[in-house]
Each structure stands twice: as C-alpha cells, then as structure tokens.
Design a protein around this motif. Structure first.
Motif, PDB file in Angstrom:
ATOM      1  N   ILE A 128       0.828  -1.208   0.000  1.00 44.77           N
ATOM      2  CA  ILE A 128       0.000   0.000   0.000  1.00 44.77           C
ATOM      3  C   ILE A 128       0.862   1.258   0.000  1.00 44.77           C
ATOM      4  O   ILE A 128       0.588   2.234  -0.689  1.00 44.77           O
ATOM      5  N   PRO A 230       3.238   3.244  -4.915  1.00 45.98           N
ATOM      6  CA  PRO A 230       2.120   3.195  -3.966  1.00 45.98           C
ATOM      7  C   PRO A 230       0.834   2.694  -4.619  1.00 45.98           C
ATOM      8  O   PRO A 230       0.585   2.935  -5.796  1.00 45.98           O
ATOM      9  N   ILE A 231       0.020   1.987  -3.863  1.00 42.07           N
ATOM     10  CA  ILE A 231      -1.260   1.418  -4.275  1.00 42.07           C
ATOM     11  C   ILE A 231      -1.053   0.276  -5.295  1.00 42.07           C
ATOM     12  O   ILE A 231      -1.454  -0.859  -5.044  1.00 42.07           O
ATOM     13  N   ILE A 234       0.293  -2.985  -4.127  1.00 44.69           N
ATOM     14  CA  ILE A 234      -0.535  -4.029  -3.495  1.00 44.69           C
ATOM     15  C   ILE A 234      -0.507  -5.295  -4.342  1.00 44.69           C
ATOM     16  O   ILE A 234      -0.266  -6.400  -3.845  1.00 44.69           O
TER      17      ILE A 234
END
Length: 269
Positions: A128, A230-231, A234
């Motif tokens: 994340i 980021p993101i 995941i």
C-alpha cells in the motif's frame, strides 16, 4: 519391511530430484539481468531503508550462529507429524524420520501453501505504501521464509535448532534467489551436504555475513522494484511475495527430501 518396490520408488524419486537440479542449472536470460535493476534501485533508496536492510542482514548472521529470535517451537510440528502419539522431545525426530516419504511430503506441501498465503497477504498489505513500506516487507518476508524452512526441516526429520541445519536453511534461502552462477555453487553444497565436517566446510564459506546476504538482497530486491509504486504495489507485493515463498519452500522441500531419500536408501542397503 522394505520391499523391492520401495527401493524402486525411492530411486525413482531421487532421479526426479536430480532432474530438477539439472534444470536449475539452465541459464535464463532474465537471470543475467537480475542484478542490474536493483543496482539502480539501490542508488535511490532512502538511507533509513538501507539501514533497515543492514539490520536484517546482521540478524541473519546471528540466526546461523545462535538461532536467535527466528527459532520456532518444535513441539507444535512434532504433534502435527505424529498426531496419534504423545511425542517425546528426545525421540520425536527419530520417529518422524521413520515415517513414509508421502507423509513427509504432505506436511511439507501444506507448510509451503500456508507460508505462501501468509506472504501474499503481507505483500499486499505492505504494498500500500510503496517504497516506504518496503523496509517493513523485506524483514517480514525473510522471517516467514526462515520459519517455513525450519518447519520443512522438521517434516523430514531434521532438527533446525542444530547449527548445521541453520546453515543448510540459509543455503536454501540463498539458492532460491541466486543468479545462475551462484545457483551452481550452492546446489553443489546442498547436494553434498552432511552434518559434521561438511557443515564446517560450508560455514567457513559463509564467513562475512554482510557480503553473503547482500548477494541475496541484490537478487531478491530487483523483484520488488514495482512494489515501490504506492497502491499498485498491493498487486505487485502480493504476487512477488507469493512467488518468493513458493521458490524458497520448493528449494527446501526438494533438498530436504533428497537427503531423506538418500538416508532411507542407505538404511536399506
């Protein structure tokens, strides 16, 4: 009493393992490039992450020397392997070593699946935050890897608290992420491994832990390159952690399985 069919089975399984070893020595294009992306990544990684990785490398050196905080509770594994007995800590490993190979394989496979699932969730969670949670992800993944390898050791009747087995475990960890040159050398060590003199010889080769584990980091780290986003990290984190654990546990299962097969064959002859 062991039958000829048992001998044929053990020899057949040993040949399959030898074929796997041969395949590991094949050179793949991506392995040639394995170090390059992480060299670039290394230059842009914040110092606090570099410091964290340094601590992890020192901890792994400590693991080989003393076991440290990475040692697992063996009793739980004894109960899993011998569910219909009250395993005696002094004789449990001897009893496990006498179990059918299929039973050992079954438990080792379940350990691999469980570790992979844990690593997948962890990779997604730490993905994340991108590069800032990468410092958390690397030590956690190494911890899961070592735990799984120790449990696999017990499932084939070996004691991971012994220094020789801790050396073997770190060699499995290295092998799963080494480049092709490193794989050839480590595979020879693993294939010829015996406790005692052989483990002393391997230990002498592993002096200078930071250099040894930096080699692991170089080859492991480039796979985490996309997890820095980021993101999006995941998805990358989940996939990469799962594949890493699968590689690590496959190496552990096969190499411990080979040792047990050879010892069973020696006991028969």
């Amino acid at each position: 009493m062991t039958t000829t069919e048992d001998l044929q089975y053990l020899n057949s399984e040993l040949r399959l393992i030898e074929q796997w070893e041969k395949e590991q020595k094949d050179l793949f294009f991506w392995e040639k490039l394995g170090r390059l992306p992480f060299v670039i990544l290394d230059r842009i990684t914040p110092k606090f992450i570099q410091d964290k990785i340094g601590i992890v490398l020192d901890e792994l050196g400590s693991y080989v020397q003393s076991g440290g905080r990475y040692l697992i509770s063996k009793e739980q594994m004894y109960r899993k392997m011998l569910p219909h007995e009250e395993p005696d800590a002094d004789t449990a490993l001897e009893s496990i070593a006498q179990l059918p190979l299929g039973r050992m394989d079954e438990v080792a496979e379940s350990i691999s699946k469980s570790g992979s699932n844990t690593a997948t969730v962890q990779g997604a969670t730490t993905g994340i935050g991108g590069i800032f949670t990468l410092a958390i992800d690397i030590p956690l993944l190494l911890g899961i890897s070592i735990k799984a390898l120790q449990e696999i050791a017990i499932s084939y009747g070996y004691d991971p608290s012994e220094k020789s087995e801790r050396i073997f475990i770190v060699k499995c960890l290295q092998f799963s992420s080494s480049d092709i040159v490193g794989k050839k050398a480590i595979l020879e060590d693993l294939a010829a491994f015996r406790s005692g003199e052989q483990s002393k010889q391997i230990l002498s080769q592993l002096q200078g832990w930071r250099e040894v584990m930096l080699s692991y980091r170089d080859n492991f780290g480039w796979k985490k390159l996309f997890q820095m986003i980021p993101i999006a990290g995941i998805l990358f984190g989940a996939y990469l952690n799962r594949s890493t654990l699968q590689d690590v546990t496959e190496t552990g299962r096969i190499m411990y399985r080979k040792r047990r097969i050879i010892e069973k064959l020696e006991a028969i002859s």
